[in-house]
Design a protein around this motif. Structure first.
Motif, mmCIF file in Angstrom:
data_model
loop_
_atom_site.group_PDB
_atom_site.id
_atom_site.type_symbol
_atom_site.label_atom_id
_atom_site.label_comp_id
_atom_site.label_asym_id
_atom_site.label_seq_id
_atom_site.Cartn_x
_atom_site.Cartn_y
_atom_site.Cartn_z
ATOM 1 N N TRP A 260 0.825 -1.204 0.000
ATOM 2 C CA TRP A 260 0.000 0.000 0.000
ATOM 3 C C TRP A 260 0.863 1.258 0.000
ATOM 4 O O TRP A 260 0.537 2.256 -0.656
ATOM 5 C CB TRP A 260 -0.922 -0.002 1.215
ATOM 6 N N ARG A 573 -9.346 -0.773 -1.507
ATOM 7 C CA ARG A 573 -8.336 0.225 -1.144
ATOM 8 C C ARG A 573 -8.525 0.692 0.293
ATOM 9 O O ARG A 573 -7.547 0.961 1.008
ATOM 10 C CB ARG A 573 -8.416 1.402 -2.109
ATOM 11 N N ALA A 577 -5.742 0.368 3.101
ATOM 12 C CA ALA A 577 -5.311 1.525 3.885
ATOM 13 C C ALA A 577 -5.490 1.270 5.376
ATOM 14 O O ALA A 577 -4.651 1.679 6.198
ATOM 15 C CB ALA A 577 -6.103 2.761 3.460
ATOM 16 N N CYS A 581 -2.705 1.362 8.314
ATOM 17 C CA CYS A 581 -2.885 2.101 9.567
ATOM 18 C C CYS A 581 -2.632 1.204 10.776
ATOM 19 O O CYS A 581 -2.039 1.635 11.776
ATOM 20 C CB CYS A 581 -4.300 2.669 9.634
ATOM 21 N N GLN A 594 -1.328 11.592 7.742
ATOM 22 C CA GLN A 594 -1.546 11.220 6.345
ATOM 23 C C GLN A 594 -2.452 10.005 6.217
ATOM 24 O O GLN A 594 -3.208 9.872 5.250
ATOM 25 C CB GLN A 594 -0.216 10.956 5.627
ATOM 26 N N HIS A 595 -2.400 9.108 7.213
ATOM 27 C CA HIS A 595 -3.293 7.956 7.173
ATOM 28 C C HIS A 595 -4.738 8.386 7.398
ATOM 29 O O HIS A 595 -5.663 7.868 6.749
ATOM 30 C CB HIS A 595 -2.879 6.931 8.232
ATOM 31 N N GLU A 597 -5.981 11.233 6.599
ATOM 32 C CA GLU A 597 -6.414 11.887 5.359
ATOM 33 C C GLU A 597 -6.771 10.851 4.292
ATOM 34 O O GLU A 597 -7.758 11.010 3.554
ATOM 35 C CB GLU A 597 -5.299 12.807 4.860
ATOM 36 N N GLN A 598 -5.981 9.791 4.196
ATOM 37 C CA GLN A 598 -6.283 8.742 3.215
ATOM 38 C C GLN A 598 -7.625 8.080 3.509
ATOM 39 O O GLN A 598 -8.436 7.849 2.599
ATOM 40 C CB GLN A 598 -5.164 7.696 3.220
ATOM 41 N N SER A 601 -10.473 10.450 2.641
ATOM 42 C CA SER A 601 -10.647 10.545 1.190
ATOM 43 C C SER A 601 -11.342 9.306 0.630
ATOM 44 O O SER A 601 -12.239 9.405 -0.224
ATOM 45 C CB SER A 601 -9.282 10.737 0.525
ATOM 46 N N LEU A 602 -10.952 8.131 1.109
ATOM 47 C CA LEU A 602 -11.558 6.899 0.608
ATOM 48 C C LEU A 602 -13.016 6.779 1.037
ATOM 49 O O LEU A 602 -13.864 6.304 0.268
ATOM 50 C CB LEU A 602 -10.758 5.689 1.101
#
Length: 626
Positions: A260, A573, A577, A581, A594-595, A597-598, A601-602
């Motif tokens: 990932w 995905r 993710a 994490c 950043q995790h 945020e990912q 977003s997903l």
């Protein structure tokens, strides 16, 4: 300038696609020892009619005899055989006591039941198939034996193949107890898949390799669960296999997180899992395992997982399989939910229509002296079940395979002595079934030869022309009835699979976020996390398979599952993710920005995809802790 050929439509491309792989010699040997010897024994005992039924039971069990462990084969072969025996009892009683209309209504009701139950899973689908095929055979096959004798003979044939499956040693199985050869191969394949994913990290093949790892884990989990084949369940060999499987889960988690992240791993990283795979297959010590560089959280997790695996291999203590029994409520929802209702209605209509047409033609004396009306509904069963393949693809393959098989048998029947030559032909056909399952047309051709040989051994004349006519008529019925409008929204099977994957993915994410709120996970929490991760990836794989089959239907049916593929891709995905994490949490005790945020977003992308596709999925609000 070279002009490229136009792409084939999905429904035609699916019909031309064949599976590849090595010849399953073990299954070939079992097939040769199944229907033919059973039929020969019955002929020698002057019980030919019961031998024909037993050979049918062995043939249907042979179709379900797939690679895997012996314990998994008990359910995969045994449950459908029991359903087939019940179908013979019901069909024989109905055929003896009911008129054409009542018989048609009863078998239609059986089709509704069998179709709905088939939505539960592959084993239930196999049971539903044999229930319907056997009920039509019991109602229409002119045999002098009582219903209970037919059912017992059917179980004898299937049970004989299962006994051969359990007792016959696996070729080249030299390490440990041969009865656990399937389990060892399945667990070793997991470590090979982990190594392949590590090699693919940072490349375009990473997604495909991660899917292959999911498949390997699913197969290993299935191989290690099921009925016990030893008197003592806590045998050393079984404890060692459980420990080796459990040790692969943190390795799979670390490899998924590394893929990932998109960072390439050195060849040293995949060397350890490959040595573990060799140790599982050979029953040998692991030896020194090369340690990867500990320069990133995923690599540190991989190193820790390798150390844990080395210890687990040395100790050989039993490990948790990280699986939970499927709740009874989930099974009921599968049967009575939208997917089960649509499945059951489609099977009932096609099966009932085939019975009705067959009864009319039979009583109108269209068949002359050859009373094979049961061929029509039995053929429809193999065509209409959605989990077995797209309808048009199976119709095309069934028609082509039947014509080829009938023509081949006509040639054999002209030169072979009777009955010994036909019995030998049954044995050869049984041996070819495991190879022919790679393509439905090839399987149909082999089964057609076998069935026509059984008919002649039973004392009836050569019936190749009738078999072709019955099959083509069944294909026409299924094509028409299977595409009729139905009440409710179509695509219920796909929607139910996607909803299950959606729920499993969010349950997994919720658990990981709960670990984040606590500043990291405990060993108990990690064990639950691995269980939830397995469930998430398994349900996603099932949803992906259902979508692929639905997409290969004709366009006006395939459109009902449009957009589902994008949702499943986003869910995959999201689970990837979430796994990254989880590895980060184990490493630092907190969720990196950043995790978060990912994940946000997903989740937004998932919501947008749900709105575009129109699929109704449960809303699961999730607090994202930083």
């Amino acid at each position: 300038m070279t002009r490229s050929l136009p792409a084939l439509p999905p429904w035609l491309a699916h019909a031309l696609r064949a599976q590849r792989g090595p010849v399953p010699w073990s299954a070939v040997v079992r097939g040769a020892l199944a229907a033919g010897p059973v039929l020969l024994g019955a002929v020698l005992l002057d019980r030919t009619s019961l031998g024909v039924v037993a050979a049918i039971g062995a043939m249907l069990a042979g179709i379900n005899d797939r690679p895997g462990s012996r314990r998994a084969a008990v359910r995969r072969l045994g449950m459908p055989a029991l359903a087939g025996a019940a179908g013979l009892l019901v069909g024989t009683s109905a055929g003896d006591h009911l008129g054409p209309l009542a018989l048609t209504l009863l078998l239609t009701a059986v089709g509704l039941l069998a179709g709905s139950v088939s939505a539960v899973g592959p084993i239930a689908s196999g049971a539903g198939t044999q229930l319907l095929v056997a009920s039509s055979i019991g109602a229409g096959m002119p045999l002098p034996d009582a219903g209970w004798q037919r059912a017992l003979a059917f179980l004898t044939g299937a049970g004989w193949l299962l006994a051969v499956r359990l007792v016959l040693p696996t070729p080249r199985a030299t390490a440990g107890d041969f009865r656990f050869g399937g389990e060892r191969d399945a667990v070793a394949a997991v470590y090979d898949a982990v190594a392949a994913l590590l090699d693919a990290a940072g490349t375009d093949d990473a997604t495909t390799r991660r899917a292959a790892l999911t498949s390997a884990l699913d197969q290993a989990q299935d191989a290690l669960t099921g009925p016990r084949l030893r008197r003592y369940a806590s045998s050393a060999a079984e404890r060692r296999l459980h420990a080796q499987y459990a040790a692969a889960l943190p390795l799979a988690e670390a490899a998924t997180a590394l893929a990932w992240a998109g960072d390439a791993a050195s060849a040293r990283a995949s060397a350890g899992p490959r040595r573990l795979a060799d140790a599982v297959r050979g029953g040998t010590p692991t030896g020194p395992l090369p340690a990867p560089h500990r320069s990133a959280p995923a690599l540190r997790a991989l190193d820790d997982a390798l150390l844990h695996a080395a210890h687990a291999f040395d100790q050989g203590e039993g490990g948790d399989l990280h699986t939970r029994p499927r709740p009874a409520g989930a099974r009921w929802r599968a049967v009575f939910g939208a997917g089960g209702r649509e499945y059951g209605l489609r099977v009932a209509l096609c099966f009932g229509a085939a019975v009705a047409v067959a009864q009319y033609l039979h009583h109108a004396r269209w068949y002359g002296q050859h009373q094979h009306w049961y061929w029509l509904p039995a053929t429809a069963v193999f065509l209409v079940k959605p989990d077995l393949g797209p309808l048009v693809s199976r119709v095309l393959c069934r028609a082509a395979g039947t014509v080829l098989g009938a023509l081949l048998f006509a040639g054999f029947a002209a030169v072979l002595p009777r009955p010994e030559g036909l019995i030998a032909l049954v044995a050869v056909s049984g041996a070819l079934i495991p190879v022919a399952t790679r393509h439905f047309a090839a399987q149909t051709a082999v089964v057609t030869v076998l069935v026509l040989a059984l008919v002649m051994v039973g004392g009836e004349p050569q019936a190749s022309a009738g078999r072709i006519g019955e099959t083509l008529l069944a294909c026409a019925i299924v094509l028409v009835v299977g595409h009729l409008p139905m009440p409710g929204q179509r695509g219920g099977g796909v929607r139910s699979r996607v909803a299950a994957a959606h729920d499993a993915a969010h349950t997994y994410l919720t658990h990981v976020l709960g670990e984040s709120a606590l500043g990291g996970g405990t060993p108990e929490a990690r064990a639950v996390r691995w269980t939830l991760r397995r469930e998430a990836y398994r349900t996603l794989a099932e949803a992906r398979a259902a979508i692929a089959l639905a997409a290969a239907e004709l366009p006006f049916l395939a459109r009902h599952s449009a957009g589902a593929d994008d949702i499943v891709h986003t869910l995959e995905r999201l689970v990837d993710a979430t796994t990254a994490c989880a590895v980060q949490l184990d490493d630092s005790g907190r969720l990196a920005p950043q995790h978060a945020e990912q994940l946000t977003s997903l989740l937004d992308e998932l919501e947008q995809g749900r709105e575009r596709s129109g699929l109704r999925l449960p809303e699961r609000p999730l607090p994202l802790a930083g």
